[in-house]
Design a protein around this motif. Sequence first.
Motif, PDB file in Angstrom:
ATOM      1  N   ILE A 118      19.606   5.705  26.261  1.00 25.96           N
ATOM      2  CA  ILE A 118      20.078   4.361  26.460  1.00 25.96           C
ATOM      3  C   ILE A 118      21.809   3.759  27.222  1.00 25.96           C
ATOM      4  CG2 ILE A 118      21.050   3.142  24.497  1.00 25.96           C
ATOM      5  CD1 ILE A 118      19.586   4.750  22.536  1.00 25.96           C
ATOM      6  N   ASN A 126      17.993   8.952  22.614  1.00 22.96           N
ATOM      7  CA  ASN A 126      19.094   8.265  21.778  1.00 22.96           C
ATOM      8  C   ASN A 126      20.186   9.652  21.794  1.00 22.96           C
ATOM      9  OD1 ASN A 126      21.060   7.991  20.185  1.00 22.96           O
ATOM     10  ND2 ASN A 126      20.174   5.756  19.024  1.00 22.96           N
ATOM     11  N   LEU A 160      19.878  -0.437  21.664  1.00 25.19           N
ATOM     12  CA  LEU A 160      19.897  -0.706  20.535  1.00 25.19           C
ATOM     13  C   LEU A 160      19.794  -1.872  20.012  1.00 25.19           C
ATOM     14  CD1 LEU A 160      22.923   2.026  19.547  1.00 25.19           C
ATOM     15  CD2 LEU A 160      19.999   2.336  19.162  1.00 25.19           C
ATOM     16  N   ALA A 210      16.035  -2.251  18.957  1.00 24.46           N
ATOM     17  CA  ALA A 210      14.600  -1.756  18.699  1.00 24.46           C
ATOM     18  C   ALA A 210      14.225  -2.370  17.238  1.00 24.46           C
ATOM     19  CB  ALA A 210      15.910  -0.499  17.562  1.00 24.46           C
ATOM     20  N   PHE A 262      10.202   2.483  21.190  1.00 24.41           N
ATOM     21  CA  PHE A 262       9.456   0.979  21.728  1.00 24.41           C
ATOM     22  C   PHE A 262       8.517  -0.089  21.547  1.00 24.41           C
ATOM     23  CE2 PHE A 262      14.279   2.688  22.539  1.00 24.41           C
ATOM     24  CZ  PHE A 262      15.013   1.512  21.596  1.00 24.41           C
ATOM     25  N   MET A 280      13.515   7.934  20.883  1.00 22.60           N
ATOM     26  CA  MET A 280      12.876   6.041  19.687  1.00 22.60           C
ATOM     27  C   MET A 280      11.851   6.131  21.355  1.00 22.60           C
ATOM     28  SD  MET A 280      16.936   4.515  19.163  1.00 22.60           S
ATOM     29  CE  MET A 280      16.018   3.158  18.630  1.00 22.60           C
TER      30      MET A 280
END
Length: 339
Positions: free
Chosen positions: A29, A111, A74, A77, A120, A118
Amino acid sequence: TVKIVQAALRQGGMAAAETFCRIPPDSSIQVVNQIAGLYRQAQCDSLIAVGGGSVIDTAKGVGMVLAQAGSDLLDSAGCEVLPRGAHVPFVAVPTTAGTGSEATLVAVVANPALQAKMEFLSYHLLPDVAVLDPRMTETLPPRITASTGFDALVHAIEAATCLQRNPVSDSFAERAIRQITQSLPRAVKNGRARLAMANAAYLAGAAFSNSMVGLVHAIGHALGGVCHVAHGDAMTILLPAVMQYNLDKCRERYGELLLHVAGPEVYAATPAAQRAQKTIDTLKALRQELADATGLPTTLSQTGRVKQEDFEAVARTALNDGAIIVNPAEADYDEILGI
């Protein structure tokens, strides 16, 4: 590879306003946010991602931040909750025949604070253009060719067997499986079949964008986040074990896939009741062939990154991965530890 793209831009009367080449294998990130800041500072008007899955997924993350006029990935998210936002023109030029990220609506970004990768998901993450150029993978070493190629194979197999499989994903996946099993040994052995592998990885990406993946990816993402195992290596190690775990739920479908994995002669010569296991055994043999040729790991210990005391954290992380939802067989904490 970057110079080839820069030369093409200059021939078209353009030049890159900013170039960023410090993207780690498991991009984060923080890297995404840093590049978004550079994009604004240099007053850029579009993104070109030249690299493997980590690079393309990073660019997708940058596009998310820019489209939403934000400063932190973030803030975006969630699963398919991203509004369209501003359009940031985006071209993907893959340099591996593996992740298929150039054809997917998924971005996976690490992350570090959570020791997790993570995911997406949004149709707005699809690149506007994918450029498949065999020159981009000519210098890929045999070991990376094997690992990324097996990643593409896992995309196709999980897309063809997960709970959301459908006629569209099956069409892409079956062609990808056939092309990879025929072309990957040649690409590893003598560097040929590069365009065939690039097309196959693209097809596999389109396949799982139309369905999803499964437990191989759920555990693989966890191994990447907790133990920093390279994604393609994790896929290579896990595929046979997870297929064996899914066998009772997927016996008929695995049997059908033998035609694409091993060809019509083997399929016809194998009794129907034995075809599913024959599919798994054939994939294990392919994996061993690649391992013998390149040193590709076939066990977690061979990666040098995983200790047995990591297993519990990996299992907990895998349970929270979105890919586990569509795996044909449900898996709980103890069953993941068993795998």
